[in-house]
Scaffold this active site. Structure first.
Site, PDB file in Angstrom:
ATOM      1  N   SER A 182       9.087  11.439-113.992  1.00  0.00           N
ATOM      2  CA  SER A 182      10.488  11.792-114.269  1.00  0.00           C
ATOM      3  C   SER A 182      10.785  12.171-115.718  1.00  0.00           C
ATOM      4  O   SER A 182      11.884  12.663-115.994  1.00  0.00           O
ATOM      5  CB  SER A 182      11.399  10.647-113.857  1.00  0.00           C
ATOM      6  OG  SER A 182      11.471  10.606-112.461  1.00  0.00           O
ATOM      7  N   LYS A 198      11.899  15.612-116.182  1.00  0.00           N
ATOM      8  CA  LYS A 198      13.278  16.033-115.867  1.00  0.00           C
ATOM      9  C   LYS A 198      14.033  16.463-117.128  1.00  0.00           C
ATOM     10  O   LYS A 198      14.936  17.291-117.079  1.00  0.00           O
ATOM     11  CB  LYS A 198      14.027  14.893-115.165  1.00  0.00           C
ATOM     12  CG  LYS A 198      13.486  14.580-113.769  1.00  0.00           C
ATOM     13  CD  LYS A 198      14.059  13.284-113.211  1.00  0.00           C
ATOM     14  CE  LYS A 198      13.520  12.975-111.820  1.00  0.00           C
ATOM     15  NZ  LYS A 198      13.912  11.636-111.336  1.00  0.00           N
ATOM     16  N   TYR A 207      17.625   5.085-115.304  1.00  0.00           N
ATOM     17  CA  TYR A 207      18.276   4.897-113.990  1.00  0.00           C
ATOM     18  C   TYR A 207      19.262   3.731-114.019  1.00  0.00           C
ATOM     19  O   TYR A 207      20.018   3.597-114.959  1.00  0.00           O
ATOM     20  CB  TYR A 207      17.232   4.689-112.882  1.00  0.00           C
ATOM     21  CG  TYR A 207      16.130   5.684-112.945  1.00  0.00           C
ATOM     22  CD1 TYR A 207      16.384   7.018-112.693  1.00  0.00           C
ATOM     23  CD2 TYR A 207      14.847   5.315-113.287  1.00  0.00           C
ATOM     24  CE1 TYR A 207      15.369   7.954-112.773  1.00  0.00           C
ATOM     25  CE2 TYR A 207      13.826   6.246-113.366  1.00  0.00           C
ATOM     26  CZ  TYR A 207      14.099   7.556-113.106  1.00  0.00           C
ATOM     27  OH  TYR A 207      13.106   8.473-113.186  1.00  0.00           O
ATOM     28  N   VAL A 244       7.659   7.093-113.180  1.00  0.00           N
ATOM     29  CA  VAL A 244       6.908   6.093-112.406  1.00  0.00           C
ATOM     30  C   VAL A 244       5.393   6.154-112.668  1.00  0.00           C
ATOM     31  O   VAL A 244       4.652   5.320-112.161  1.00  0.00           O
ATOM     32  CB  VAL A 244       7.180   6.168-110.880  1.00  0.00           C
ATOM     33  CG1 VAL A 244       8.584   5.701-110.547  1.00  0.00           C
ATOM     34  CG2 VAL A 244       6.909   7.548-110.325  1.00  0.00           C
TER      35      VAL A 244
HETATM   36  N1  GLN Z   1       7.738  12.050-108.605  1.00  0.00           N
HETATM   37  C1  GLN Z   1       8.562  10.891-108.583  1.00  0.00           C
HETATM   38  C2  GLN Z   1       9.465  10.918-107.380  1.00  0.00           C
HETATM   39  O1  GLN Z   1       9.916  11.943-107.019  1.00  0.00           O
HETATM   40  C3  GLN Z   1       9.369  10.802-109.846  1.00  0.00           C
HETATM   41  C4  GLN Z   1      10.229   9.577-109.899  1.00  0.00           C
HETATM   42  C5  GLN Z   1      10.196   8.843-111.196  1.00  0.00           C
HETATM   43  O2  GLN Z   1       9.359   9.049-112.058  1.00  0.00           O
HETATM   44  N2  GLN Z   1      11.109   7.909-111.358  1.00  0.00           N
HETATM   45  O3  GLN Z   1       9.744   9.922-106.761  1.00  0.00           O
END
Ligand code: GLN
Length: 305
Positions: free
Chosen positions: A61, A64, A241, A259
């Site tokens: 993420s 993003k 988050y 993650v």
């Molecule tokens: N690729 C992960 C997902 O879509 C990214 C989520 C994350 O890093 N929090 O669930």
């Protein structure tokens, strides 16, 4: 600084081992939760490192932030934010609930999965390959590392198990939020999440944001100042988050987690900090990584508040 980072890693290890790697993406479950690394790059380009700072991990993420910057540069702020909101959710990163309960079905912000998938549909390019190449080349510039590419195994693992992300994307297609083919947007999203980096790479990205978009290595402006400020604000309000509030109190820095175990933090005007620890807490943030950042921020009095 070197002693401080060594101490921060020692302190963070106790918490790292209590975390668990993400299992919902099978390829990520293989990571060793005991790993922990940190890198700091200041705005003059000087760097310090400790622990597993050169171990590769997938950006997840944290990508993003880069995707949002590219989409805003491509399509303009007004258009991007006609498709995605600016509010924290208080829900897990992959939650679907607010897409239906909030009128207009616009995902609440670009840091949750739904918002990031909507943002990806706005990135310019002839096809998915062109779009991912543009995004990778932008991330290479932000991290000052032209070897960066995506990990084929993690990409395949995400793509073959991404049922929740497919649900989010299909819901948004039905609601008129997503432009183009759902599977093509998802392919871009899965590839971007699988981009391989290390703690030094993301520390450099953080240092570039610390200088409002100027690379600490080349002195070149990579992002307009207004866009650097925009993403840093999202990092404060939504970057961790549904743990963003507690992180703001305890660490007080704009940051974005993934993650894969990475957290990219930025100290405005001063430095970028990259941490990596694949043992995650229940919110999907690096358990040891948060503690390393908390240690450094408290010792150096870095909170922006
Ligand atoms: N690729 C992960 C997902 O879509 C990214 C989520 C994350 O890093 N929090 O669930």
């Amino acid at each position: 600084m070197q002693n401080l980072l060594d101490d921060a890693i020692k302190y963070g290890k106790k918490f790292a081992v209590q975390g668990k790697p993400a299992t919902y993406i099978p390829e990520l479950s293989k990571a060793d939760p005991g790993m922990l690394g940190v890198a700091v790059v200041n705005v003059s380009g000087q760097s310090w490192k400790s622990g597993d700072y050169d171990s590769p991990f997938t950006i997840q993420s944290i990508s993003k932030v880069a995707a949002l910057m590219l989409a805003v540069m491509d399509r303009g702020e007004d258009y991007v934010f006609s498709k995605v909101g600016m509010e924290p959710t208080g829900d897990p990163f992959n939650s679907i609930i607010k897409l239906e309960t909030i009128r207009t079905s616009k995902p609440l912000n670009p840091m949750i999965n739904a918002g990031a998938i909507a943002v990806d549909s706005l990135i310019a390019g002839k096809n998915t390959e062109d779009k991912i190449n543009r995004l990778i080349s932008f991330i290479r510039q932000l991290c000052h590392n032209d070897k960066i590419c995506y990990d084929e195994d993690v990409y395949k693992s995400e793509s073959s198990t991404g049922f929740r992300n497919r649900a989010l994307a299909n819901f948004m297609k039905d609601a008129g939020i997503i432009e183009g083919e759902v599977e093509e947007v998802l392919d871009l999203y899965f590839k971007q999440c699988s981009i391989k980096v290390n703690a030094v790479d993301i520390a450099l990205m953080g240092a570039t944001l610390a200088e409002d978009g100027i690379s600490p290595i080349t002195g070149k402006r990579l992002i307009p100042r207004s866009i650097a400020r925009l993403v840093k604000t999202f990092m404060v309000t939504c970057g961790m988050y549904d743990a963003s509030g507690e992180f703001a109190v305890r660490v007080g820095l704009p940051a974005k987690s993934g993650v894969g175990g990475g957290i990219m933090a930025t100290v405005p005007g001063k430095m970028g900090i990259g941490v990596f620890g694949p043992g995650l807490d229940e919110k999907g943030n690096s358990a040891g990584g948060i503690k390393v950042l908390e240690y450094i921020s408290n010792k150096l009095d870095l909170s922006i508040f």
